[in-house]
Design a protein around this motif. Structure first.
Motif, mmCIF file in Angstrom:
data_model
loop_
_atom_site.group_PDB
_atom_site.id
_atom_site.type_symbol
_atom_site.label_atom_id
_atom_site.label_comp_id
_atom_site.label_asym_id
_atom_site.label_seq_id
_atom_site.Cartn_x
_atom_site.Cartn_y
_atom_site.Cartn_z
ATOM 1 N N ALA A 1 7.353 -5.669 2.520
ATOM 2 C CA ALA A 1 6.547 -6.508 2.640
ATOM 3 C C ALA A 1 7.344 -7.774 1.752
ATOM 4 O O ALA A 1 7.734 -7.936 1.085
ATOM 5 C CB ALA A 1 5.578 -6.550 1.779
ATOM 6 N N THR B 1 6.907 -3.385 -1.893
ATOM 7 C CA THR B 1 5.688 -2.744 -0.600
ATOM 8 C C THR B 1 6.517 -2.650 0.780
ATOM 9 O O THR B 1 7.181 -3.616 0.720
ATOM 10 C CB THR B 1 4.612 -3.755 -0.751
ATOM 11 N N SER C 1 6.369 -1.818 3.917
ATOM 12 C CA SER C 1 5.463 -2.388 4.499
ATOM 13 C C SER C 1 5.171 -0.860 5.861
ATOM 14 O O SER C 1 3.936 -0.665 5.950
ATOM 15 C CB SER C 1 4.893 -3.000 5.676
ATOM 16 N N TRP C 2 6.071 -0.664 6.723
ATOM 17 C CA TRP C 2 6.827 0.178 7.600
ATOM 18 C C TRP C 2 7.756 0.602 7.495
ATOM 19 O O TRP C 2 8.905 0.102 7.898
ATOM 20 C CB TRP C 2 6.406 -0.607 9.020
ATOM 21 N N THR D 1 3.924 4.157 5.441
ATOM 22 C CA THR D 1 3.054 3.300 5.469
ATOM 23 C C THR D 1 2.425 2.345 3.730
ATOM 24 O O THR D 1 1.915 3.196 3.453
ATOM 25 C CB THR D 1 2.280 3.332 6.605
ATOM 26 N N GLY D 2 2.975 1.142 3.858
ATOM 27 C CA GLY D 2 2.158 0.243 2.997
ATOM 28 C C GLY D 2 2.838 1.383 1.341
ATOM 29 O O GLY D 2 1.827 1.385 0.912
#
Length: 392
Positions: A155, A160, A162-163, A170-171
């Motif tokens: 992110a 973070t 994200s994926w 994830t997250g």
């Protein structure tokens, strides 16, 4: 760096960063030479050097007296006491690199993971990070920050994950987890592993001589780090370089992301092992060394690797047509297998790249080993210091 400096503080940090970057990029210099290089007043340079000496970031040679008619004393970036901690978490290993301000590697460590195909936890990463950081502090070093390289999308908060399909994350707020393990005393950021490795190659590896380069990871996943004019190309959301999921692979091959036809499903580590009929080892590089030993005596393995090289070249040619890199670096498991995959990749690149007759990018093998991404992450961890934010 905490807060947003304003006024004279902002200018002071900018000037300090200029001096540090000059010493790192151009080597030792006297105060007069530094003033000329940076465009700063000699008195300003003198003040900055005094501050940097106080934290043992630079050393001024006092063996030659300075004065009228005598040469100035050379100032060298030392920075042994100031460390950036670079970390990497991947499917089957975690790695750590401690890099000092002068660009000298102070510690390197890799630990294999035995996750049996299940998503890894962060326990092994946290244990490695805290062990290495504690050892550095006990050795008299100041660890100013940490950056973690991950095989996935990060992110824009740089904190973070994200994926990361190959990790099953994830997250995940990975920076927060590590900062808690560090007791809140070590600012931590996250970045994509290919981005980190591309920076490491530009600073320490095989692309120090070019301004435009493309780095391709060689692990279970395939990603790219894109360096343009000496800086990372990140894209609108920071996700540039997710090349492993380009739909140019075997249309029947299932990728770790759940789709079919992704490039990494045809050229990633496990795709290679399936093609040669061998088992995965402890790390991608160690696995590839075993495959290379078999290829030396097995014509079928060599043929399978040549086919993989053709699939690799198809993707590389696609990327080169868009990005026009001066050099393309293959990292990870590709390095031990270079003799078997690079010729086929080069042939496809020369055949399919429209501009090949005018400019054909060189395909180079990484020289940094399994620690390349962690090394680049360590460079990232020092970014604030090079911008002029001095440790307290």
């Amino acid at each position: 760096m905490t807060g947003v400096p304003t006024g004279t503080e902002f200018v002071r940090r900018q000037n300090t960063g200029l001096v540090l970057r000059s010493l790192r990029a151009q080597g030792s210099a006297t105060r007069t030479e530094l003033a000329r290089r940076t465009g700063l007043a000699k008195a300003t340079v003198g003040t900055i050097i005094g501050e940097l000496e106080a934290i043992e970031a630079v050393h001024e040679d006092d063996s030659t007296p300075s004065g009228r008619g005598r040469p100035g004393r050379p100032i060298t970036l030392t920075g042994q006491a100031i460390i950036g901690l670079g970390l990497e978490v991947n499917v089957d290993y975690v790695a750590a690199v401690g890099l000092d301000l002068a660009g000298t590697v102070r510690v390197v460590e890799t630990r294999a993971l035995a996750t049996a195909g299940t998503p890894p936890s962060t326990r092994e990463l946290v244990e490695l990070a805290t062990d290495v950081r504690t050892a550095l502090i006990d050795g008299g070093h100041t660890v100013v920050g940490a950056t973690v390289a991950v095989p996935g999308l990060v992110a824009q908060d740089n904190r973070t994950v994200s994926w990361a399909p190959n990790l099953g994350w994830t997250g995940r707020e990975l920076a927060t987890e590590l900062e808690a393990a560090f007791g809140g005393s070590c600012p931590t950021t996250i970045d994509n592993d290919a981005n980190c490795a591309a920076l490491a190659e530009a600073a320490h590896g095989v692309t120090t001589d070019v301004q435009h380069s493309l780095y391709i990871t060689g692990t279970i996943g395939i990603g790219a780090g894109i360096v343009q004019a000496g800086s990372l190309l990140r894209g609108g959301a920071g996700f540039a370089g997710e090349v492993g999921h380009m739909p140019i692979g075997d249309p029947e091959a299932i990728c770790g992301c759940g789709r079919t036809g992704c490039w990494e499903a045809s050229v990633g580590l496990r795709a290679m092992l399936s093609a040669v009929g061998m088992e995965e080892g402890t790390t991608p590089v160690q696995t590839a060394l075993t495959v290379a030993a078999r290829a030396a005596t097995d014509a079928e393995v060599r043929a399978a690797l040549a086919r993989l090289g053709t699939a690799l070249g198809t993707g590389v040619a696609t990327l080169a047509a868009v990005l026009d890199p001066a050099a393309i670096v293959l990292g990870g498991y590709f390095v031990p297998l270079g003799a078997y995959v690079v010729p086929a990749a080069e042939a496809v690149l020369a055949e399919r790249l429209p501009s090949a007759s005018i400019h054909l990018p060189q395909i180079r093998l990484s020289s940094l080993g399994i620690h390349g991404a962690a090394l680049g992450a360590a460079e990232q961890a020092l970014a604030d210091v090079y911008a002029g934010s001095l440790p307290g």
